[in-house]
Design an enzyme around this catalytic site. Structure first.
Site, PDB file in Angstrom:
ATOM      1  N   GLN A 226       0.765  -0.939   0.028  1.00  0.00           N
ATOM      2  CA  GLN A 226      -0.021  -0.185   0.091  1.00  0.00           C
ATOM      3  C   GLN A 226       0.624   1.215  -0.008  1.00  0.00           C
ATOM      4  O   GLN A 226       0.311   2.416  -0.127  1.00  0.00           O
ATOM      5  CB  GLN A 226      -0.809   0.023   1.352  1.00  0.00           C
ATOM      6  CG  GLN A 226      -2.107  -0.942   1.101  1.00  0.00           C
ATOM      7  CD  GLN A 226      -2.816  -0.905   2.663  1.00  0.00           C
ATOM      8  OE1 GLN A 226      -3.353   0.242   2.592  1.00  0.00           O
ATOM      9  NE2 GLN A 226      -2.616  -1.840   3.369  1.00  0.00           N
ATOM     10  N   ASP A 248       9.972 -11.379  -3.343  1.00  0.00           N
ATOM     11  CA  ASP A 248      10.781 -11.632  -2.108  1.00  0.00           C
ATOM     12  C   ASP A 248      10.907 -10.216  -1.655  1.00  0.00           C
ATOM     13  O   ASP A 248      11.746  -9.394  -2.213  1.00  0.00           O
ATOM     14  CB  ASP A 248      11.915 -12.403  -2.301  1.00  0.00           C
ATOM     15  CG  ASP A 248      12.887 -12.379  -1.166  1.00  0.00           C
ATOM     16  OD1 ASP A 248      12.295 -12.016  -0.088  1.00  0.00           O
ATOM     17  OD2 ASP A 248      14.124 -12.857  -1.188  1.00  0.00           O
ATOM     18  N   ALA A 251      14.241  -7.176   2.996  1.00  0.00           N
ATOM     19  CA  ALA A 251      14.930  -6.016   2.815  1.00  0.00           C
ATOM     20  C   ALA A 251      14.244  -4.688   1.959  1.00  0.00           C
ATOM     21  O   ALA A 251      14.988  -3.776   1.715  1.00  0.00           O
ATOM     22  CB  ALA A 251      16.323  -6.155   2.248  1.00  0.00           C
ATOM     23  N   ALA A 252      13.003  -4.981   1.867  1.00  0.00           N
ATOM     24  CA  ALA A 252      12.135  -3.893   1.512  1.00  0.00           C
ATOM     25  C   ALA A 252      12.049  -2.742   2.437  1.00  0.00           C
ATOM     26  O   ALA A 252      12.461  -1.646   1.916  1.00  0.00           O
ATOM     27  CB  ALA A 252      10.489  -4.325   1.050  1.00  0.00           C
ATOM     28  N   GLY A 253      11.883  -2.767   3.592  1.00  0.00           N
ATOM     29  CA  GLY A 253      11.872  -1.812   4.857  1.00  0.00           C
ATOM     30  C   GLY A 253      13.212  -1.354   4.707  1.00  0.00           C
ATOM     31  O   GLY A 253      13.453  -0.022   5.001  1.00  0.00           O
ATOM     32  N   ASP A 254      14.136  -1.994   4.661  1.00  0.00           N
ATOM     33  CA  ASP A 254      15.688  -1.552   4.987  1.00  0.00           C
ATOM     34  C   ASP A 254      16.013  -0.745   3.529  1.00  0.00           C
ATOM     35  O   ASP A 254      16.560   0.436   3.688  1.00  0.00           O
ATOM     36  CB  ASP A 254      16.756  -2.822   4.809  1.00  0.00           C
ATOM     37  CG  ASP A 254      16.660  -3.686   5.927  1.00  0.00           C
ATOM     38  OD1 ASP A 254      16.021  -3.139   7.037  1.00  0.00           O
ATOM     39  OD2 ASP A 254      16.743  -4.819   6.005  1.00  0.00           O
TER      40      ASP A 254
HETATM   41  P1  ATP Z   1      10.414  -6.308   5.258  1.00  0.00           P
HETATM   42  O1  ATP Z   1      10.372  -6.715   6.759  1.00  0.00           O
HETATM   43  O2  ATP Z   1       9.771  -7.325   4.389  1.00  0.00           O
HETATM   44  O3  ATP Z   1      11.870  -5.982   4.599  1.00  0.00           O
HETATM   45  P2  ATP Z   1       8.869  -4.205   6.099  1.00  0.00           P
HETATM   46  O4  ATP Z   1       7.671  -4.939   6.975  1.00  0.00           O
HETATM   47  O5  ATP Z   1       9.800  -3.566   7.255  1.00  0.00           O
HETATM   48  O6  ATP Z   1       9.455  -5.055   5.094  1.00  0.00           O
HETATM   49  P3  ATP Z   1       7.094  -3.042   4.295  1.00  0.00           P
HETATM   50  O7  ATP Z   1       6.021  -2.074   4.932  1.00  0.00           O
HETATM   51  O8  ATP Z   1       6.516  -4.447   4.040  1.00  0.00           O
HETATM   52  O9  ATP Z   1       8.235  -3.219   5.335  1.00  0.00           O
HETATM   53  O10 ATP Z   1       7.671  -2.276   3.042  1.00  0.00           O
HETATM   54  C1  ATP Z   1       8.448  -1.306   2.801  1.00  0.00           C
HETATM   55  C2  ATP Z   1       8.141  -0.493   1.813  1.00  0.00           C
HETATM   56  O11 ATP Z   1       8.417  -1.386   0.554  1.00  0.00           O
HETATM   57  C3  ATP Z   1       6.830  -0.044   1.613  1.00  0.00           C
HETATM   58  O12 ATP Z   1       6.541   1.147   2.193  1.00  0.00           O
HETATM   59  C4  ATP Z   1       6.750   0.180  -0.165  1.00  0.00           C
HETATM   60  O13 ATP Z   1       7.248   1.189  -0.428  1.00  0.00           O
HETATM   61  C5  ATP Z   1       7.609  -1.190  -0.390  1.00  0.00           C
HETATM   62  N1  ATP Z   1       7.107  -2.298  -0.783  1.00  0.00           N
HETATM   63  C6  ATP Z   1       6.850  -3.329   0.281  1.00  0.00           C
HETATM   64  N2  ATP Z   1       6.130  -4.406  -0.274  1.00  0.00           N
HETATM   65  C7  ATP Z   1       5.731  -3.962  -1.532  1.00  0.00           C
HETATM   66  C8  ATP Z   1       5.203  -4.438  -2.921  1.00  0.00           C
HETATM   67  N3  ATP Z   1       4.653  -5.545  -2.743  1.00  0.00           N
HETATM   68  N4  ATP Z   1       4.910  -3.614  -3.784  1.00  0.00           N
HETATM   69  C9  ATP Z   1       5.534  -2.516  -3.963  1.00  0.00           C
HETATM   70  N5  ATP Z   1       6.255  -2.231  -2.890  1.00  0.00           N
HETATM   71  C10 ATP Z   1       6.324  -2.864  -1.721  1.00  0.00           C
HETATM   72  O1  RIB Z   2      15.440  -7.013   7.064  1.00  0.00           O
HETATM   73  C1  RIB Z   2      15.866  -8.060   6.528  1.00  0.00           C
HETATM   74  C2  RIB Z   2      16.862  -8.671   7.334  1.00  0.00           C
HETATM   75  O2  RIB Z   2      16.224  -9.243   8.584  1.00  0.00           O
HETATM   76  C3  RIB Z   2      17.538  -9.917   6.683  1.00  0.00           C
HETATM   77  O3  RIB Z   2      18.666  -9.333   6.011  1.00  0.00           O
HETATM   78  C4  RIB Z   2      17.950 -10.606   8.156  1.00  0.00           C
HETATM   79  O4  RIB Z   2      19.431 -10.780   8.257  1.00  0.00           O
HETATM   80  C5  RIB Z   2      17.177 -10.034   9.096  1.00  0.00           C
HETATM   81  O5  RIB Z   2      18.047  -9.377   9.956  1.00  0.00           O
END
Ligand code: ATP
Ligand code: RIB
Length: 303
Positions: A226, A248, A251-254
């Site tokens: 979202q 996959d 690391a999206a959040g990172d």
């Molecule tokens: P993760 O732990 O999987 O690294 P997270 O839970 O810390 O992620 P998310 O809120 O899932 O963080 O994702 C971080 C950002 O990545 C979102 O705000 C968005 O910009 C992008 N993102 C994540 N999932 C998607 C997706 N399915 N499609 C497009 N963008 C995405």
């Molecule tokens: O945010 C993703 C990371 O969380 C992975 O690379 C893993 O090492 C865990 O720490």
């Protein structure tokens, strides 16, 4: 002008297994591919993302003297990161994470902290010169809280903006909550800290009010596909994610955080622009496997 960013956090060797679906307790499943090892750890991933987005990046971390993180150092250097403050523990092993990714691109992660959990406030003090010279210091919760508190106190005294990504989700002491300038939780992490489940925009605003009342200047809640919710004292809104097929999300959040701190300027009010850039960078990460292996270069992020 390039942002100067210090990242304090974990370095993990990630062991990845791709599965069709998760096994139930007691069940055995066949997998198509052998396990793969990648560079990971929330701190290292965020440092790689920050450096690949061309910010001036220094990484403070602790690994074992087992050589397991050596392959990552080449990637750190290639990204242009300062690795002078990566310390070696004589007693603890390099951190590890065991990650399964299912056919929907969702993951589950088990983390062995190892040397990451041996990071002390004295270790942080040894990096004081880098912290006081930065625009931002960023931390997550894969290193001990006392080390983060020390870093944020040093930063605050020098006018450096503190950024906490409270991941993985856990409760943290009030002392740390009050030292945060910018907080970037996902929905689940926000709920753990505020007690308010994130279900709609009203509950996002309630979460934001909680963090703003503790002293944060900027609240950013990442919402997966979202996109992102943001709030500052007199403004709030949603910045949508890119529409892509995730394979996959590790690391999206990172990536989001690294890209965000590479572009955000507290004084220029470019919050929405920096969030949009970070959403775009993270949308590339979710389309590739692995943690550091999936983090894009600045040139790949379409503006
Ligand atoms: P993760 O732990 O999987 O690294 P997270 O839970 O810390 O992620 P998310 O809120 O899932 O963080 O994702 C971080 C950002 O990545 C979102 O705000 C968005 O910009 C992008 N993102 C994540 N999932 C998607 C997706 N399915 N499609 C497009 N963008 C995405
Ligand atoms: O945010 C993703 C990371 O969380 C992975 O690379 C893993 O090492 C865990 O720490």
């Amino acid at each position: 002008m390039t942002n100067k960013v210090v990242i304090l956090g974990s370095t993990n060797v990630d062991q990845f297994l791709t599965v069709e679906r998760y096994a139930k307790p007691g069940e055995t499943l066949h997998v198509e591919e052998a396990q793969k090892s990648y560079g990971g750890g929330k701190g290292a991933n965020q440092a790689i993302a920050t450096a690949r987005m061309k910010a001036d990046t220094t990484f403070i971390s602790k690994v074992g003297n087992d050589g397991l993180a050596q392959f990552m150092f080449e990637d750190f250097k290639a990204a242009g990161m300062n690795i002078d403050y990566i310390l070696e523990s004589e007693t603890e092993k390099t951190g590890q994470a065991f990650i399964t990714v299912d056919a929907q691109g969702q993951n589950t992660i088990y983390v062995y902290g190892g040397a990451n959990m041996a990071m002390t406030p004295d270790d942080v003090k040894s990096a004081k010169a880098a912290i006081v010279d930065a625009d931002f210091i960023v931390a997550q919760l894969e290193v001990p809280v006392p080390a983060i508190i020390e870093a944020f106190k040093v930063a605050r005294a020098a006018g450096v903006t503190t950024v906490l990504n409270p991941a993985p989700a856990k409760e943290i002491p009030q002392e740390l909550l009050e030292l945060i300038d910018v907080i970037v939780p996902n929905e689940f992490e926000a709920e753990i800290l505020s007690g308010v489940p994130v279900t709609d925009e009203k509950s996002m605003a309630q979460n934001a009010d909680y963090f703003l009342s503790l002293g944060a200047k900027v609240v950013i809640i990442t919402l997966g596909e979202q996109g992102t919710y943001y709030a500052v004292e007199n403004d709030s809104g949603l910045v949508p994610a890119q529409k892509v097929k995730a394979i996959d999300t590790t690391a999206a959040g990172d990536t989001f955080i690294g890209a965000f701190v590479s572009r955000f300027n507290m004084k220029e009010r470019n919050l929405v622009e920096a969030i949009d850039f970070a959403n775009k960078a993270a949308s590339l990460t979710v389309q590739k496997s692995g943690a550091q292996a999936s983090i894009p270069l600045a040139e790949e992020v379409q503006l």
